[in-house]
Design a protein around this motif. Structure first.
Motif: not given
Length: 362
Positions: A91, A94, A129, A144, A322, A331
């Motif tokens: 992932g 953020s 994620g 991630g 994604d 991701g």
């Protein structure tokens, strides 16, 4: 307190989240599926020597494609076969973050599968994620998550194991570096900003005959404008971020490497490759152009674009993409934006689930 993801290609709903000292994140729903059943000719029917997965035919190969876990059982054997195992993608992070690394890849060109013996096939899920939240809380959830392991296990072969991709790094976490994995995740826009290295070896399989694919993620820019690095891919390393652009994900692999890859898999990705890295975020304090986002390769998701002044209505805007399911793509890394008050932060892109393919002479 996080809700689990539904299994890919089931149409299942994601699990709800809870509050256990902090807010959790609800699970992602499972993708749908379309199945068409028809009668095949006797020549094609005679070409299938095993059960399990989705069966397709070329003039020279019978191919079993597993997009979910199951069993592979030879009904007319033993047989000599090739196998490709791809782990789940990592992932993306953020917050001013790196892209997720692609799932590791093992390709074996000379395996013997015994007759009437079930072989256990496991297809790894994509990593979640990074969790959205205040950029200054230091939570490791913003990085991630690693992708899941894909494998073929049975006798007489030794297990083929493809590790999941490493998660992308995130700002202000204990380590902003990308995580190690089958391919490493990209670094986040903070020192340390290194990309993740692959584990050693990235995946395992019996020798001779096994070839492993996996590369490290790209580093990020440690000072403002904090553009993240791209996640590593099976065919190349993730690009480093620059003061103006997020790093692109590392290249995937395709038919030149595995000549018999079926179109149902290569067609999933715009570049007809799989196991590519996710793109790093582009912070809008850099070039000021949405095109600065890092691009996902080989099924990897694009990174996000945005800053505290980027409105949520920006066309390509603040959302990381994604990885594509059943490609093992990483991701995309997430930036952040402030469309109003209070601040709004978004999750990193989820990695694409892996895939397992077995092919033998028709």
């Amino acid at each position: 307190n996080n809700g689990p993801h539904a299994a890919p290609t089931t149409g299942g709903g994601g699990g709800g989240s809870a509050f256990v000292g902090s807010y959790g994140v609800a699970g992602k729903g499972g993708s749908g599926v379309v199945v068409v059943r028809y009668k095949i000719g006797s020549a094609e029917l005679g070409g299938s020597k095993a059960t399990g997965g989705s069966i397709s035919f070329t003039p020279s190969k019978t191919i079993h494609t597993f997009v979910g876990s199951g069993d592979f059982t030879v009904t007319n054997g033993p047989i000599s076969a090739e196998a490709l195992v791809v782990g789940g993608g990592g992932g993306g992070g953020s917050h001013v973050a790196g892209g997720g690394g692609a799932g590791g890849v093992v390709y074996h060109t000379n395996l013997t599968f015994a007759d009437s013996t079930p072989y256990t096939i496991t297809v790894g899920a994509g990593g979640r994620g990074g969790y959205r939240g205040n950029p200054n809380d230091g939570s490791t959830l913003k990085s991630g998550a690693d992708g899941g392991v894909s494998s073929i296990v049975g006798t007489p072969i030794t297990s083929l194991i493809a590790n999941g991709g490493g998660g992308g790094g995130a700002y202000n976490t204990p380590s902003a570096a990308g995580r190690p994995g089958g391919s490493g995740g990209g670094g986040a826009g903070q020192s340390p900003a290194a990309g993740g290295n692959t584990v050693s070896p990235p995946s395992t399989g019996p020798s001779p005959g096994s070839t492993h694919y996996g590369n490290g993620g790209g580093a990020a820019v440690p000072t403002n404008p904090h553009c993240g690095g791209g996640g590593g891919g099976a065919g190349g390393a993730g690009q480093a971020g620059t003061p103006t652009d997020g790093g692109d994900g590392g290249e995937g692999i395709g038919t030149p490497t595995v000549p018999w890859l079926p179109s149902q898999i290569t067609s999933l990705s715009p570049d007809s490759k799989i196991a590519g890295g996710g793109g790093g975020n582009a912070y809008a304090g850099g070039s000021g152009a949405e095109s600065a986002r890092g691009l996902g390769k080989g099924g990897g998701g694009n990174g996000a674009y945005g800053s505290a002044s980027t409105p949520a209505s920006t066309p390509l805007g603040p959302y990381a993409r994604d990885g594509i399911e059943n490609t093992g793509g990483g991701g995309g890394g997430q930036s952040y934006n402030q469309p109003g008050s209070p601040l709004s932060y978004f999750d990193g892109g989820t990695g694409g689930s892996g895939v397992v393919l077995i092919a033998y002479p028709t």
